[in-house]
Design a protein around this motif. Structure first.
Motif, mmCIF file in Angstrom:
data_model
loop_
_atom_site.group_PDB
_atom_site.id
_atom_site.type_symbol
_atom_site.label_atom_id
_atom_site.label_comp_id
_atom_site.label_asym_id
_atom_site.label_seq_id
_atom_site.Cartn_x
_atom_site.Cartn_y
_atom_site.Cartn_z
ATOM 1 N N ILE A 6 8.291 6.801 7.850
ATOM 2 C CA ILE A 6 8.804 6.705 6.488
ATOM 3 C C ILE A 6 10.137 5.970 6.459
ATOM 4 N N MET A 7 10.987 6.228 7.460
ATOM 5 C CA MET A 7 12.315 5.610 7.485
ATOM 6 C C MET A 7 12.258 4.121 7.769
ATOM 7 N N ASN A 8 11.133 3.653 8.283
ATOM 8 C CA ASN A 8 11.039 2.246 8.671
ATOM 9 C C ASN A 8 9.998 1.484 7.873
ATOM 10 N N LYS A 9 9.785 1.904 6.629
ATOM 11 C CA LYS A 9 8.851 1.197 5.773
ATOM 12 C C LYS A 9 9.525 0.821 4.467
ATOM 13 N N HIS A 10 9.060 -0.267 3.880
ATOM 14 C CA HIS A 10 9.535 -0.692 2.579
ATOM 15 C C HIS A 10 8.797 0.054 1.475
ATOM 16 N N LEU A 11 9.473 0.245 0.368
ATOM 17 C CA LEU A 11 8.823 0.813 -0.803
ATOM 18 C C LEU A 11 7.760 -0.163 -1.297
ATOM 19 N N THR A 12 6.561 0.345 -1.529
ATOM 20 C CA THR A 12 5.476 -0.511 -2.020
ATOM 21 C C THR A 12 5.771 -0.999 -3.434
ATOM 22 N N ARG A 13 5.703 -2.305 -3.638
ATOM 23 C CA ARG A 13 5.951 -2.886 -4.950
ATOM 24 C C ARG A 13 4.744 -3.653 -5.490
ATOM 25 N N ALA A 14 3.684 -3.708 -4.701
ATOM 26 C CA ALA A 14 2.449 -4.364 -5.141
ATOM 27 C C ALA A 14 1.272 -3.531 -4.648
#
Length: 216
Positions: A6-14
């Motif tokens: 979780i700490m190494n993922k980007h927030l999903t925007r698509a």
């Protein structure tokens, strides 16, 4: 829950418009929303759950001119969207509903303890209303804390939750008649699975530990 992941993922925007959250999984997510904690157990929120293409189109069309270009596609492509609302005020009727549910669930033993708890709740909320004069902001804080927990719950269930503040609350409230029930829109949640072709491969960037932690 894999915190390192979780700490190494980007927030999903698509979102992938072809993937739908299974009913069982989404049911667990809604169950979590119902169980989310709030100060004094006041539960000042209400959720409008959108799953059909028609309902998501209604939301996308009511975001407002400033925000439609940026957020319309997120709402439309998401498997589900949730309009997260907060009470505009805190009437006695709401508190009595909370107390009645607590009594029904056996949260407190009957008698002096329960009566004392209810008096302390009313006293605290009166203080926020008439002394601090921040009862609406206090309720929105409860809602935002719940949203943070909801994002973690979504990750645990293997789905993505994207909070959206880019909307006009007046037009969203009007489209779904939200204010008629004494609430107003606080934040939107788009939920689904990421469009893998649009997942960012850029490194996560945050301020250094020295800038954000003070050890005392």
């Amino acid at each position: 829950m894999n915190l390192d992941q979780i700490m190494n993922k980007h927030l999903t925007r698509a979102f992938d418009p072809n993937r739908v959250i299974p009913e069982v999984t989404f049911g667990k997510f809604l169950a979590f929303l119902r169980s989310a904690p709030s100060s004094l157990n006041v539960q000042p929120w209400h959720f409008y759950v959108l799953s059909s293409a028609e309902s998501k189109e209604r939301l996308a069309g009511s975001l407002g001119d400033m925000f439609e270009a940026g957020n319309r596609s997120k709402v439309i492509a998401a498997s589900h969207a949730i309009i997260v609302t907060t009470r505009a005020d805190l009437p006695d009727s709401h508190l009595q509903n909370v107390f009645a549910q607590e009594n029904s669930d056996g949260r407190f033993p009957e008698g002096d303890y329960r009566d004392g708890w209810q008096r302390s709740v009313l006293d605290f909320l009166s203080w926020r209303t008439y002394n601090f004069k921040d009862i609406t902001h206090w309720m929105e804080k409860q809602t935002y804390m719940m949203v943070g927990l909801a994002m973690m719950a979504a990750a645990e269930l293997g789905i993505e939750a994207l909070p959206l503040e880019g909307f006009d609350p007046h037009t969203v409230d009007a489209e779904f008649k939200i204010r008629e029930d004494g609430h107003t829109t606080t934040v939107l949640l788009a939920l689904g699975y990421p469009d893998l072709a649009q997942v960012s491969d850029k490194p996560i960037s945050r301020l250094s530990p020295e800038r954000i932690f003070t050890y005392i």
